[in-house]
Motif scaffolding. Sequence first.
Motif, PDB file in Angstrom:
ATOM      1  N   TYR A  55      12.745  -2.999  29.130  1.00 28.68           N
ATOM      2  CA  TYR A  55      13.818  -2.832  28.152  1.00 28.68           C
ATOM      3  C   TYR A  55      13.279  -3.018  26.734  1.00 28.68           C
ATOM      4  O   TYR A  55      13.552  -2.220  25.845  1.00 28.68           O
ATOM      5  N   ASP A  58      11.082  -0.001  25.737  1.00 29.13           N
ATOM      6  CA  ASP A  58      11.902   1.196  25.516  1.00 29.13           C
ATOM      7  C   ASP A  58      12.688   1.103  24.212  1.00 29.13           C
ATOM      8  O   ASP A  58      12.733   2.058  23.430  1.00 29.13           O
ATOM      9  N   GLN A  59      13.319  -0.044  23.973  1.00 30.14           N
ATOM     10  CA  GLN A  59      14.140  -0.197  22.770  1.00 30.14           C
ATOM     11  C   GLN A  59      13.298  -0.186  21.504  1.00 30.14           C
ATOM     12  O   GLN A  59      13.668   0.440  20.505  1.00 30.14           O
ATOM     13  N   VAL A 137      18.467  -7.982  29.449  1.00 27.89           N
ATOM     14  CA  VAL A 137      18.637  -6.576  29.077  1.00 27.89           C
ATOM     15  C   VAL A 137      19.968  -6.444  28.339  1.00 27.89           C
ATOM     16  O   VAL A 137      20.983  -6.950  28.796  1.00 27.89           O
ATOM     17  N   SER A 140      21.481  -0.148  25.356  1.00 27.41           N
ATOM     18  CA  SER A 140      20.399   0.788  25.059  1.00 27.41           C
ATOM     19  C   SER A 140      20.871   1.841  24.074  1.00 27.41           C
ATOM     20  O   SER A 140      22.027   2.226  24.079  1.00 27.41           O
TER      21      SER A 140
END
Length: 141
Positions: A55, A58-59, A137, A140
């Motif tokens: 996470y 990706d973020q 998490v 997103s």
Amino acid sequence: MKYAIAFIFLLFVGLTTHAQMQEVSDKQVKFVNTFLDVVHSHNGKKTIKMMDKKYRKDQLAFLKGNTEQFLNELFSGEDLLSGEYVSIEFANILKIEVAEVIALKEGGFTYIFRIRDGQHDILSSLFLVATGKLGLVGASG
């Protein structure tokens, strides 16, 4: 009469929350308590490190490495006072506490945090990945 109804409701919420908390391991409780301390002390690097690795990667890729934006958008929710949807800036957090823990059928837990900054009082949720290395998490995108 209304006090009796309120008491029954609070008793039900308390028992439900207590039952769900019993499923959380000591390791998970320690992890979340550390997370609360890290956020309260405004340690951005440690806060980011406590997020789930995939996470986090990706973020930060999505945000082009902007860790300040990542932290400032981590805690968002409806203000309990105004009803307005807000993101509390990380540096302005005055208080953070666990409001509720929800055990998910698929595994893991959703933690509802109550966060205050002096102007806002919000509930914001993060998912605790409980398999392998613990990590949180958030939203997103």
